[in-house]
Design an enzyme around this catalytic site. Structure first.
Site, mmCIF file in Angstrom:
data_model
loop_
_atom_site.group_PDB
_atom_site.id
_atom_site.type_symbol
_atom_site.label_atom_id
_atom_site.label_comp_id
_atom_site.label_asym_id
_atom_site.label_seq_id
_atom_site.Cartn_x
_atom_site.Cartn_y
_atom_site.Cartn_z
ATOM 1 N N GLY A 161 0.785 -1.236 0.000
ATOM 2 C CA GLY A 161 0.000 0.000 0.000
ATOM 3 C C GLY A 161 0.811 1.278 0.000
ATOM 4 N N ASN A 214 1.497 3.064 -2.554
ATOM 5 C CA ASN A 214 0.794 4.012 -3.440
ATOM 6 C C ASN A 214 -0.465 4.564 -2.782
ATOM 7 O OD1 ASN A 214 2.022 4.358 -6.262
ATOM 8 N ND2 ASN A 214 2.272 2.169 -5.855
ATOM 9 N N LYS A 267 -16.611 -15.643 -8.320
ATOM 10 C CA LYS A 267 -16.030 -14.306 -8.475
ATOM 11 C C LYS A 267 -17.154 -13.272 -8.590
ATOM 12 C CE LYS A 267 -13.192 -11.647 -11.684
ATOM 13 N NZ LYS A 267 -12.068 -11.660 -12.583
ATOM 14 N N MET A 312 -4.246 -6.960 -6.908
ATOM 15 C CA MET A 312 -3.662 -7.975 -7.777
ATOM 16 C C MET A 312 -4.686 -8.984 -8.307
ATOM 17 S SD MET A 312 -0.779 -6.621 -7.910
ATOM 18 C CE MET A 312 0.430 -7.703 -8.655
ATOM 19 N N LEU A 349 -10.372 -7.420 -12.472
ATOM 20 C CA LEU A 349 -11.768 -7.070 -12.197
ATOM 21 C C LEU A 349 -12.672 -7.624 -13.299
ATOM 22 C CD1 LEU A 349 -11.702 -3.338 -11.006
ATOM 23 C CD2 LEU A 349 -12.233 -5.351 -9.623
ATOM 24 N N ASN A 369 -5.911 2.266 -12.960
ATOM 25 C CA ASN A 369 -4.893 1.369 -12.395
ATOM 26 C C ASN A 369 -3.500 1.946 -12.626
ATOM 27 O OD1 ASN A 369 -3.803 -1.065 -11.272
ATOM 28 N ND2 ASN A 369 -3.381 -1.809 -13.347
ATOM 29 N N HIS A 396 0.493 0.568 -13.179
ATOM 30 C CA HIS A 396 1.219 -0.666 -13.500
ATOM 31 C C HIS A 396 2.705 -0.341 -13.682
ATOM 32 C CE1 HIS A 396 1.677 -4.761 -14.993
ATOM 33 N NE2 HIS A 396 2.503 -4.247 -15.894
HETATM 34 C C1 GAR Z 1 3.034 -1.098 -7.536
HETATM 35 O O1 GAR Z 1 4.336 -1.032 -8.051
HETATM 36 C C2 GAR Z 1 2.023 -1.210 -8.655
HETATM 37 O O2 GAR Z 1 2.412 -0.535 -9.830
HETATM 38 C C3 GAR Z 1 1.975 -2.700 -8.878
HETATM 39 O O3 GAR Z 1 2.032 -3.250 -7.600
HETATM 40 C C4 GAR Z 1 2.815 -2.403 -6.761
HETATM 41 C C5 GAR Z 1 2.063 -2.184 -5.484
HETATM 42 O O4 GAR Z 1 2.869 -1.559 -4.542
HETATM 43 N N1 GAR Z 1 0.798 -3.107 -9.584
HETATM 44 C C6 GAR Z 1 0.758 -4.118 -10.433
HETATM 45 O O5 GAR Z 1 1.716 -4.826 -10.679
HETATM 46 C C7 GAR Z 1 -0.597 -4.318 -11.108
HETATM 47 N N2 GAR Z 1 -0.505 -5.259 -12.157
HETATM 48 P P1 GAR Z 1 2.263 -0.864 -3.247
HETATM 49 O O6 GAR Z 1 1.353 -1.900 -2.560
HETATM 50 O O7 GAR Z 1 3.440 -0.537 -2.393
HETATM 51 O O8 GAR Z 1 1.492 0.347 -3.688
#
Ligand code: GAR
Length: 189
Positions: free
Chosen positions: A11, A13, A64, A89, A92, A106, A108
């Site tokens: 988390g 982000n 789901k 992860m 949806l 999202n 990525h």
């Molecule tokens: C982030 O780097 C995000 O871009 C990635 O997961 C990480 C989560 O980090 N998302 C994906 O790979 C989606 N396919 P966080 O929990 O520290 O925010």
């Protein structure tokens, strides 16, 4: 303008968005943080910012669709206008994607369409790429296929490790995500 933040893990982000909101750099109201994993540390971060948390475990539902109907019910109960994925992860399904078309975003860790799906950082290293980056995009029913809103490059240096590259990417994400969402909500682009 109420938003829900969906996350499965650390988390960082989500924290960057909540911090921007606390510093009045982010107008939308983070109404709740949702996780599909009850032990995810994102939930502790949300609580520290005084933001309500909700969890639902997919395995507690028969399908789901039923899991997502419960999530949709939460989104409707809070009158959520935008759904923000930050390390959520799971793919949806139509139950959420259809009612929230062009209202789900999202982030990525690659320059999509390169390296979609899991372990985008490892994929870029294994491919011997000289650069990768961050993509912020609308979510459609596909895996990381929705329209791109914003991208930023991150160079891959000789001797780069998974850990060092992930760290560099996250630093970019933490600045880019709150800023891009703020623009999106203000201008509606
Ligand atoms: C982030 O780097 C995000 O871009 C990635 O997961 C990480 C989560 O980090 N998302 C994906 O790979 C989606 N396919 P966080 O929990 O520290 O925010």
């Amino acid at each position: 303008m109420k938003i829900a933040l969906l996350a499965s893990g650390t988390g960082s982000n989500v924290e960057a968005i909540l911090q921007a909101h606390e510093e009045k750099q982010f107008d939308a109201e983070p109404a709740f943080v949702f996780s599909d994993r009850p032990n995810a540390s994102v939930l502790d971060k949300a609580k520290r910012y005084g933001v309500p948390v909700h969890t639902l475990r997919p395995r507690d539902f028969d399908s789901k669709q039923q899991y997502e109907e419960a999530l949709l019910h939460l989104l409707e109960k809070y009158d959520i206008q935008w759904v923000i994925l930050a390390g959520y992860m799971r793919l949806l399904g139509a139950t959420i994607v259809e009612p929230y078309a062009r209202r789900i975003v999202n982030i990525h860790p690659s320059l999509l369409p390169e390296f979609p799906g899991l372990d985008a950082v490892g994929q870029a290293l294994n491919a011997g790429a000289e650069e990768t980056g961050v993509t912020i995009h609308y979510v459609d029913a596909g895996m990381d296929t929705g329209e791109v809103i914003r991208q930023k490059r991150v160079p891959i240096m000789p001797g780069e490790t998974n850990g060092s590259l992930e760290e560099k990417i996250k630093q970019v994400e933490h600045q880019l995500y709150p800023e891009t969402l703020q623009n999106l909500f203000r201008k509606g682009f």
